[in-house]
Design a protein around this motif. Structure first.
Motif, PDB file in Angstrom:
ATOM      1  N   ASP A 105     -11.296  -2.561  10.128  1.00  0.00           N
ATOM      2  CA  ASP A 105     -12.292  -1.865  10.952  1.00  0.00           C
ATOM      3  C   ASP A 105     -13.168  -0.920  10.119  1.00  0.00           C
ATOM      4  OD1 ASP A 105     -10.491   0.017  10.335  1.00  0.00           O
ATOM      5  OD2 ASP A 105      -9.829   0.461  12.365  1.00  0.00           O
ATOM      6  N   PRO A 143      -2.997   6.378  -4.970  1.00  0.00           N
ATOM      7  CA  PRO A 143      -4.458   6.265  -5.006  1.00  0.00           C
ATOM      8  C   PRO A 143      -5.024   6.021  -6.404  1.00  0.00           C
ATOM      9  CG  PRO A 143      -3.760   8.503  -4.460  1.00  0.00           C
ATOM     10  CD  PRO A 143      -2.544   7.662  -4.416  1.00  0.00           C
ATOM     11  N   VAL A 168      -7.484   0.453  -0.720  1.00  0.00           N
ATOM     12  CA  VAL A 168      -7.283  -0.404   0.440  1.00  0.00           C
ATOM     13  C   VAL A 168      -8.584  -0.531   1.235  1.00  0.00           C
ATOM     14  CG1 VAL A 168      -5.819  -0.853   2.447  1.00  0.00           C
ATOM     15  CG2 VAL A 168      -4.955   0.565   0.576  1.00  0.00           C
ATOM     16  N   PHE A 227      -9.810  -1.735   4.965  1.00  0.00           N
ATOM     17  CA  PHE A 227      -9.256  -2.068   6.275  1.00  0.00           C
ATOM     18  C   PHE A 227     -10.237  -2.908   7.084  1.00  0.00           C
ATOM     19  CE2 PHE A 227      -7.240   1.856   4.934  1.00  0.00           C
ATOM     20  CZ  PHE A 227      -5.907   1.570   5.140  1.00  0.00           C
ATOM     21  N   ARG A 280       5.103   5.798  -1.221  1.00  0.00           N
ATOM     22  CA  ARG A 280       3.894   6.376  -0.618  1.00  0.00           C
ATOM     23  C   ARG A 280       2.688   5.766  -1.338  1.00  0.00           C
ATOM     24  NH1 ARG A 280       6.090   9.996  -4.043  1.00  0.00           N
ATOM     25  NH2 ARG A 280       7.504  10.690  -2.423  1.00  0.00           N
ATOM     26  N   PRO A 281       1.464   5.953  -0.767  1.00  0.00           N
ATOM     27  CA  PRO A 281       0.281   5.386  -1.420  1.00  0.00           C
ATOM     28  C   PRO A 281       0.120   5.900  -2.859  1.00  0.00           C
ATOM     29  CG  PRO A 281      -0.265   6.109   0.786  1.00  0.00           C
ATOM     30  CD  PRO A 281       1.123   6.591   0.514  1.00  0.00           C
ATOM     31  N   ALA A 307       0.820  -1.215   0.000  1.00  0.00           N
ATOM     32  CA  ALA A 307       0.000   0.000   0.000  1.00  0.00           C
ATOM     33  C   ALA A 307       0.851   1.261   0.000  1.00  0.00           C
ATOM     34  CB  ALA A 307      -0.920  -0.008   1.224  1.00  0.00           C
ATOM     35  N   LEU A 314       2.438   2.284   2.673  1.00  0.00           N
ATOM     36  CA  LEU A 314       2.304   2.896   3.992  1.00  0.00           C
ATOM     37  C   LEU A 314       3.578   2.768   4.804  1.00  0.00           C
ATOM     38  CD1 LEU A 314      -1.341   1.845   4.920  1.00  0.00           C
ATOM     39  CD2 LEU A 314      -0.504   4.145   4.454  1.00  0.00           C
ATOM     40  N   SER A 332     -13.208   1.619   8.625  1.00  0.00           N
ATOM     41  CA  SER A 332     -12.734   3.002   8.465  1.00  0.00           C
ATOM     42  C   SER A 332     -13.694   3.877   7.667  1.00  0.00           C
ATOM     43  CB  SER A 332     -11.327   3.048   7.855  1.00  0.00           C
ATOM     44  OG  SER A 332     -11.264   2.355   6.648  1.00  0.00           O
TER      45      SER A 332
END
Lengths: 256, 270
Positions: free
Chosen positions: B85, B76, B81, B83, B73-74, B54, B56, B87
């Motif tokens: 939880d 986009p 991505v 996740f 870096r990401p 990713a 990250l 998000s």
């Protein structure tokens, strides 16, 4: 159910007023210190005189100036301390130390510096009002869910985009809580300062009426100030609830 | 599409813990259009691998590339991505959450709503467009998060235990749904999971990892056409593969859960 609770409350309050009225009329209470509620209502008309109205306007101005300062400094500095780890490490201990100082002892100093006019009142009220704003903004900014920031970063958000669309909305309920508590502290500060040293303002009239044994006017003024404070606080609480509706759990305000 | 070349990651030590070697010598190539799963005991570095892809974090040693380019870096425009939880932004509505991703990507306002609704329909949640995340179940939230990632229309999708917080029934139904969607979209997908059934059901290939430091033990091919149906779950192939991975993982998981890993691996090496 809630209807009968409201009923019980009304009965309780009316009963209290009735006992107070009777006690004052029957001279169980010293008339120099207590007036019956009916006389207090009558005294409200006495308050509608030019000097008292001018005093009320001045007090309102002092509150407005102090609150605007407290809000601007509290939100600005709070965001800075909350967002930048360096600022957090450097300034937060200082903020907490200043917060724990009883501001009352600084009032004579402010009056010495700024005289007994608007400035000393506003500065003193600011010194009370800024801390709830500051502490709640710092806490709100630091509580932002890191994974939301990561998710926004992965979706291509700029630093500014993350600030405007993730950090600010996430911190908004805490900011408003801080402003509400800051407002009550600001009002308190202005009235305290006026009680201490002033030649006009609502606090001055509270002090004047009590020293010249005019309990009816004193209570009338007290009820008016209380009513105004309650209205302002409840209005801010309504905004706070709206802004915080998305939150799943209640978060206690800091520095209340 | 996604390449790991001899990748190692060591986390700098904090306090008494000392430095932790999370990954060692991982070499993997995930082909274009493939659904590739990473499975292994907790702490085997499978999420670290996903974070590397990713952009990250960077590897301590080795090289990670996506579409031939390194990932400082990401990206986009290339990678979305999902996740564990969800998000989702709790203050935004369901459709507002999908639009948020499009806002960050700079999609014009006029286009956002239509595109968001199109993907919301794909996951069957158009009726909940105006709801806020708090009102949704876990499975629904994850479908919104998936719709948001799909709406970014990237060739690569990374999913970090996307069904990890859901109950068994929900993840099964969601798994089927996702299998259907992925068959349509032709994306390259890297999925981190700790569910054997999920890995076998969804994947073209599965990398089974060993415990800390994470290494690839075996890469397993799942030769069954997409989209897969519940019948596939009762097939012999499904069960054989599942049993095979279970045997590979069993010792690793025991060691990881009981905290025997460092000792056990030291013996291996010695």
């Amino acid at each position: 159910m809630s209807r009968s609770i409201a009923w019980d409350r009304a009965v309780l309050i009316l009963a209290g007023l009735a006992v107070w009225e009777a006690a004052a009329r029957l001279r169980w209470l010293d008339p120099d210190f207590f007036s019956p509620p009916t006389k207090v209502v009558g005294a409200m008309a006495d308050l509608a005189t030019p000097p008292v109205l001018a005093a009320a306007r001045l007090t309102a101005t002092e509150v407005a100036v102090a609150f605007a300062l407290a809000a601007a400094v509290g939100v600005g500095l709070g965001l800075m301390i909350g967002l930048f780890p360096f600022a957090y490490r450097t300034f937060r201990p200082i903020v907490l130390l200043l917060f724990s100082v009883p501001k009352m002892v600084m009032l004579p100093l402010f009056i010495l510096f700024f005289g007994i006019g608007l400035t000393s009142k506003a500065v003193f009220a600011f010194s009370l009002g800024v801390f709830p704003v500051l502490l709640n903004v710092i806490a709100g900014t630091r509580m932002v869910d890191r994974t939301l920031v990561t998710a926004a970063y992965c979706m291509g958000a700029s630093q500014l985009g993350i600030f405007a669309k993730v950090v600010l909305p996430a911190a908004l309920p805490s900011v408003i809580t801080g402003l509400r508590v800051g407002m009550t502290q600001t009002v308190l500060g202005v009235l305290l300062a006026e009680l201490y040293a002033a030649n006009t303002g609502l606090g001055y009239y509270v002090s004047l009426y009590s020293q010249s044994f005019k309990p009816a006017q004193l209570f009338a003024l007290f009820f008016l100030v209380a009513a105004l404070s309650i209205v302002v606080n409840e209005a801010l609480r309504a905004i706070e609830r709206r802004a915080g509706r998305w939150r799943e759990e209640e978060v206690e305000a800091e520095g209340a | 599409m996604i390449q790991f070349k001899d990748v190692g990651v060591t986390y700098a030590g904090e306090g008494a813990l000392g430095a932790v070697e999370a990954l060692r010598g991982v070499t993997l190539t995930i082909e274009r259009g493939e659904l590739f799963s990473l499975i292994g005991p907790s702490g085997c570095g499978k999420s670290t691998l996903l974070n590397l892809a990713a952009g990250l974090r960077g590897p301590t040693t080795g090289v990670v590339t996506v579409g031939g380019q390194p990932m400082p870096r990401p990206r986009p425009d290339t990678i979305a991505v999902v996740f564990q939880d969800y998000s989702l932004f709790p203050w935004r509505t369901v459709v507002g959450n999908i639009e948020a991703g499009l806002e960050f990507r700079g999609v014009p306002r006029a286009e956002r709503r239509d595109r968001a609704m199109r993907y919301l329909r794909m996951v069957g949640l158009e009726a909940f467009a105006g709801a806020v995340p708090r009102q949704l179940s876990g499975g629904m939230k994850q479908r919104v998060a998936i719709a948001r990632s799909l709406s970014l229309e990237t060739p690569v999708l990374l999913m970090d235990e996307p069904f990890g917080a859901l109950d068994e029934q929900t993840r099964m139904v969601l798994g089927e749904e996702v299998s259907q969607i992925f068959a349509q979209t032709q994306k390259t997908i890297l999925l981190v999971t700790h569910s054997l059934a999920e890995a076998v059901f969804l994947s073209d290939r599965i990398a089974v990892m060993s415990g800390r430091p994470g290494r690839i033990r075996e890469v397993i091919q799942v030769d069954a056409p997409h989209p897969r149906t519940p019948e596939f779950m009762t097939s012999k192939l499904f069960h054989d593969l599942r049993d095979h991975i279970f045997r590979l993982l069993h010792d690793e998981m025991r060691a990881s859960v009981l905290g025997l890993h460092r000792g056990a691996r030291a013996e291996d090496r010695g």
